[in-house]
Design a protein around this motif. Structure first.
Motif, PDB file in Angstrom:
ATOM      1  N   SER A  22      38.781  39.019  40.665  1.00  0.00           N
ATOM      2  CA  SER A  22      39.228  39.394  39.338  1.00  0.00           C
ATOM      3  C   SER A  22      38.890  38.336  38.288  1.00  0.00           C
ATOM      4  N   GLN A  24      35.895  36.804  38.007  1.00  0.00           N
ATOM      5  CA  GLN A  24      34.478  36.798  37.663  1.00  0.00           C
ATOM      6  C   GLN A  24      34.263  37.460  36.309  1.00  0.00           C
ATOM      7  N   ALA A  26      33.405  39.904  33.664  1.00  0.00           N
ATOM      8  CA  ALA A  26      33.402  41.366  33.763  1.00  0.00           C
ATOM      9  C   ALA A  26      32.258  41.939  32.940  1.00  0.00           C
ATOM     10  N   GLU A  32      25.331  46.709  33.740  1.00  0.00           N
ATOM     11  CA  GLU A  32      25.012  46.291  35.108  1.00  0.00           C
ATOM     12  C   GLU A  32      23.967  47.206  35.724  1.00  0.00           C
TER      13      GLU A  32
END
Length: 297
Positions: A22, A24, A26, A32
């Motif tokens: 959690s 890292q 976002a 992505e």
């Protein structure tokens, strides 16, 4: 070892992973997957250039799109493999590769756009790779290296599969160096300046693109050799030049003496040959005179 103790490290890793996941940066899922698509398309274009079949194109697409992250996760050995944990990554790469392979006209004439999107992907990958290593508590140098592997590892694996010298190892405009700059900037901003992850990620991606553009605009290329004599202080260089001149002068004097000796030897040999010819001609004249006298008698 008792099974309870053997299972303890694995449990500790699992607990640690559940906590760090959690933390890292976002990245929005759309961006992505967009980056995965761009990288996969560049893999298919390389496959078409080398006349590979459909299977080869899919393989290169997955390598370029997801190979860098896979290489990073194998090295980190933290149990969190992106290609396995993100269910959309592999299908997205394969679908993008299939569409590009079947309808190449979509991207064939978009070289400039593909190049821009590719370096954007490199910048994002370098920041995300460095972020993942940092979250798991690795040293800054390791984080930078993981960002580098994430950004250019796919291209490295692609070139190895194509039996080519990896392009990141050859002289050219900044590509790998741009990735290193991006990952270094990300780690410096987050750890050294306590900047927000998303802001640091945005800045490092922009920095990667700027370094790449700078090298292309001014044709700055990575060095292939370094000549340290150019940075030697002038007085040392003057002494070295004077010594070199003395050495050249000594060699010239030796060469001149050698040439003089050879010239004198040649003159002596020619004089000796002339004397022999003169003696032979006198002997012939004497024999002719003797023969003439005998005829007269």
């Amino acid at each position: 070892m008792h099974p309870v103790f053997a299972a303890a490290p694995a449990a500790a890793v699992a607990v640690a992973q559940s906590g760090v996941a959690s933390q890292q940066a976002a990245v929005p899922l759309g961006i992505e997957m967009f980056v995965v698509v761009v990288s996969s398309v560049t893999g298919v274009l390389s496959a078409r250039q080398h006349k590979l079949d459909f299977v080869g194109a899919l393989w290169l697409a997955v390598l370029v799109g997801l190979g860098g992250g896979l290489l990073r996760d194998i090295i980190l050995q933290v149990g969190d493999v992106y290609i396995l944990n993100q269910p959309l990554a592999l299908p997205t790469s394969l679908i993008a590769a299939t569409i590009t392979f079947v309808f190449p006209m979509i991207v064939e004439r978009q070289d400039r756009i593909i190049d821009i999107l590719d370096i954007f992907a490199v910048g994002l990958y370098s920041a995300v790779g460095a972020d993942k290593a940092m979250v798991y508590g690795f040293e800054p140098t390791v984080c930078v290296m993981m960002g580098f592997f994430t950004a250019v590892g796919g291209g490295l694996l692609r070139d190895i599969c194509l039996a080519k010298t990896p392009s990141i190892f050859k002289r050219g405009n900044f590509y790998a160096i741009a990735a290193i700059a991006g990952s270094t900037a990300y780690i410096f901003l987050v750890q050294g300046c306590s900047v927000n992850n998303i802001a640091a990620l945005t800045f490092s991606t922009a920095l990667t693109m700027f370094v790449r553009w700078l090298s292309l605009h001014y044709n700055i290329q990575s060095p292939t050799e370094v000549d340290l004599t150019r940075v030697v202080p002038r007085r040392h260089r003057t002494a070295d030049v004077a010594g070199a001149r003395r050495e050249v002068t000594a060699r010239s004097a030796d060469a001149l003496a050698d040439r003089r000796e050879r010239t004198l030897a040649d003159i002596q040999e020619r004089r000796e040959q002339e004397r022999r010819k003169e003696a032979l001609s006198r002997l012939k004249r004497m024999r002719r005179k003797r023969g003439q006298r005998k005829l007269d008698v």
